[in-house]
Design an enzyme around this catalytic site. Structure first.
Site, short mmCIF file in Angstrom:
data_model
loop_
_atom_site.label_atom_id
_atom_site.label_comp_id
_atom_site.label_asym_id
_atom_site.label_seq_id
_atom_site.Cartn_x
_atom_site.Cartn_y
_atom_site.Cartn_z
N LEU A 1 39.41 40.25 42.17
CA LEU A 1 39.88 39.60 40.95
C LEU A 1 40.54 40.66 40.07
O LEU A 1 40.04 41.78 39.98
CB LEU A 1 38.71 38.96 40.18
CG LEU A 1 38.10 37.68 40.75
CD1 LEU A 1 36.88 37.29 39.94
CD2 LEU A 1 39.10 36.55 40.74
N ASP A 2 41.65 40.31 39.43
CA ASP A 2 42.31 41.25 38.51
C ASP A 2 41.36 41.62 37.38
O ASP A 2 40.47 40.82 37.03
CB ASP A 2 43.58 40.62 37.94
CG ASP A 2 44.67 40.50 39.01
OD1 ASP A 2 44.50 41.11 40.08
OD2 ASP A 2 45.68 39.79 38.76
N PRO A 3 41.56 42.79 36.74
CA PRO A 3 40.63 43.23 35.69
C PRO A 3 40.41 42.20 34.57
O PRO A 3 39.29 42.01 34.13
CB PRO A 3 41.30 44.49 35.14
CG PRO A 3 42.05 45.04 36.31
CD PRO A 3 42.52 43.85 37.08
#
EC number: 5.4.99.-
Length: 474
Positions: free
Chosen positions: A99-101
């Site tokens: 998952l992206d930050p």
């Protein structure tokens, strides 16, 4: 799950034909509704090894568990996984898909033995709730809803500008999507999408903006389902994990830790099941194929080459396998390969070794000792004819029952004696030639070693002489 039936021993007992005292629909994980499975046989010898997934000792429970974590915004997936590894003090951790930050939501973290299931979870479908910001106002909510529904099925996608992978055109499927809410004043839309693993929601938002003719980008994103676990399935936060480990370390109360971590079997609930006899479990852990004699129960609707899960009578996952027979064949065949192992989950020697104790195996061992089979159990010139006719090697894909040899008229005894004599002389010559080859190879090896030893001595002498010269010059 653990508090549902504290006194019940969750296990498929031998000859369990009568209905259980409690409804098996309430049994946990892979034993749920086991009485609806088709029965091959009810007879087997229970072995007092292994544990029900919910009743494993706490150390084993943690090292074979998964966490349905609500990933916080800002740290990356790899950072979160590293923190969990440090908190729980486990050797390995893995996750179900990056998952992206800035993205929050379901991140399935697997510990130690459960990391063997990471690949299957990464390729599983995902669900997202996304906030889309449009760059200009749109006429009506219907246009937005129809645009979102239009972008379903197989779509071309190129990874966003800020991505860790090569920006190559790829095809990804959107299974279903629907508009949840639309605010025309703020130009914001909230929609839900169920999609294939590897779909870029950021790219999907750009495409939606282009389709509506006003442009758009992704404002916010949350993953609400990853594989078979959603945010409604006891999702926990990083604080829960930290608190659970602290409580266990300081008060030795493991109940909170058991609620935060769930058994790896919870990831395999969607697979069709095959129940294996206790005596066949360890052979499968060593990579053997499951044969008909090791089968107890099986699910309806199994197709050939379908992925299935092999389980013990206590509900433990042994391996993810590929079915070699359909349900119809399993009910009619009395021999053959049921499934082959794709990914073994259980450690070896949890259950004792029970292979090689049958009548056929014992006979094979005696033939090996007598030299009537080679060391791999394959027939040689001394193998009895009845063995080669009756024995089928299932490890050989081309193996078939040997056809009886054609009847040949008996020849004159003198001719037979001559043929036997020629064969014996050929055998002797081949044995003598192989012995000569071995002797020559051994002599060559000795010469090579002597040469290397001489070289080493010379090098040592030269080094000593150099050192002495240096000392004299100083």
């Amino acid at each position: 799950m653990t508090d549902t039936h504290p006194g019940v021993d969750f296990m498929i007992k031998p000859e369990a034909t009568s209905a259980s005292k409690i409804d098996t629909a309430e049994w946990p994980l892979l034993l749920k509704n086991f009485d609806k499975l088709l029965v091959r046989t009810g007879h087997y010898t229970p072995i007092p090894c292994g544990n029900n997934p919910l009743k494993r000792p706490i150390a084993e429970y943690v090292s074979s568990g998964v966490i349905n974590l609500d990933k916080p915004a800002n740290p990356s997936s790899h950072e979160v996984v590293a923190w969990v590894k440090k908190i729980l003090r486990v050797e390995k951790t893995g996750h179900s898909g990056t998952l992206d930050p800035k993205v929050t939501g379901c991140l399935i973290i697997c510990n130690d033995r459960a990391t063997r299931l990471v690949k299957s979870q990464q390729s599983a479908g995902k669900e997202y709730v996304c906030v889309l910001r449009l760059h200009d106002s749109v006429e009506g909510e219907r246009n937005v809803a129809s645009a979102i529904e239009t972008l379903t099925g197989a779509l071309f996608q190129r990874p966003p500008l800020i991505s860790a992978v090569k920006r190559q055109l790829r095809i990804r499927s959107i299974y279903e999507s629907k508009l949840i809410e639309f605010d025309n004043e703020r130009n914001l839309a909230v929609f839900w999408a169920s999609c294939e693993a590897g779909t870029y929601m950021r790219t999907l938002c750009v495409h939606l903006g282009l389709l509506l003719g006003v442009g758009g980008h992704m404002q916010e994103l949350r993953r609400v389902r990853s594989g078979c676990l959603s945010e409604n399935d006891d999702i926990v936060t990083m604080h829960d994990v930290l608190d659970a480990q602290w409580i266990y370390d300081n008060t030795r109360d493991e109940s909170y830790l058991r609620r935060v971590i769930r058994p790896l079997e919870s990831l395999l609930v969607g697979y069709k099941r095959i129940v294996v006899k206790d005596s066949a479990v360890n052979a499968i852990c060593y990579g053997a194929k499951l044969m008909i004699p090791g089968l107890l129960r099986y699910e309806a609707g199994i197709e050939v080459n379908e992925e299935i899960v092999l389980i013990t009578t206590k509900g433990e996952a042994i391996a993810v396998g590929i079915a070699q027979m359909s349900t119809v064949e399993l009910s009619t065949c009395d021999h053959g390969v049921v499934a082959k192992v794709k990914r073994c989950i259980m450690e070896r020697d949890v259950y004792p070794r029970r292979w090689g104790l049958g009548p056929q195996s014992m006979k094979k061992k005696t033939l090996k000792k007598e030299g009537k089979l080679d060391k791999y159990g394959r027939p040689n010139e001394n193998t009895p004819a009845d063995w080669s006719k009756s024995y089928i090697d299932y490890s050989d894909p081309n193996a078939e029952v040997a056809k009886p040899a054609p009847v040949v008229a008996p020849a004159a005894p003198t001719v037979e004696a001559e043929v036997n004599g020629v064969e014996d002389s050929k055998k002797r010559k081949s044995v003598e030639s192989s012995e000569k080859d071995e002797d020559e190879a051994a002599k060559k090896e000795e010469k090579r070693r002597k040469k290397e030893a001489k070289k080493e001595k010379k090098e040592k002498k030269e080094k000593k002489e150099k050192k002495e010269k240096k000392k004299k010059s100083e």
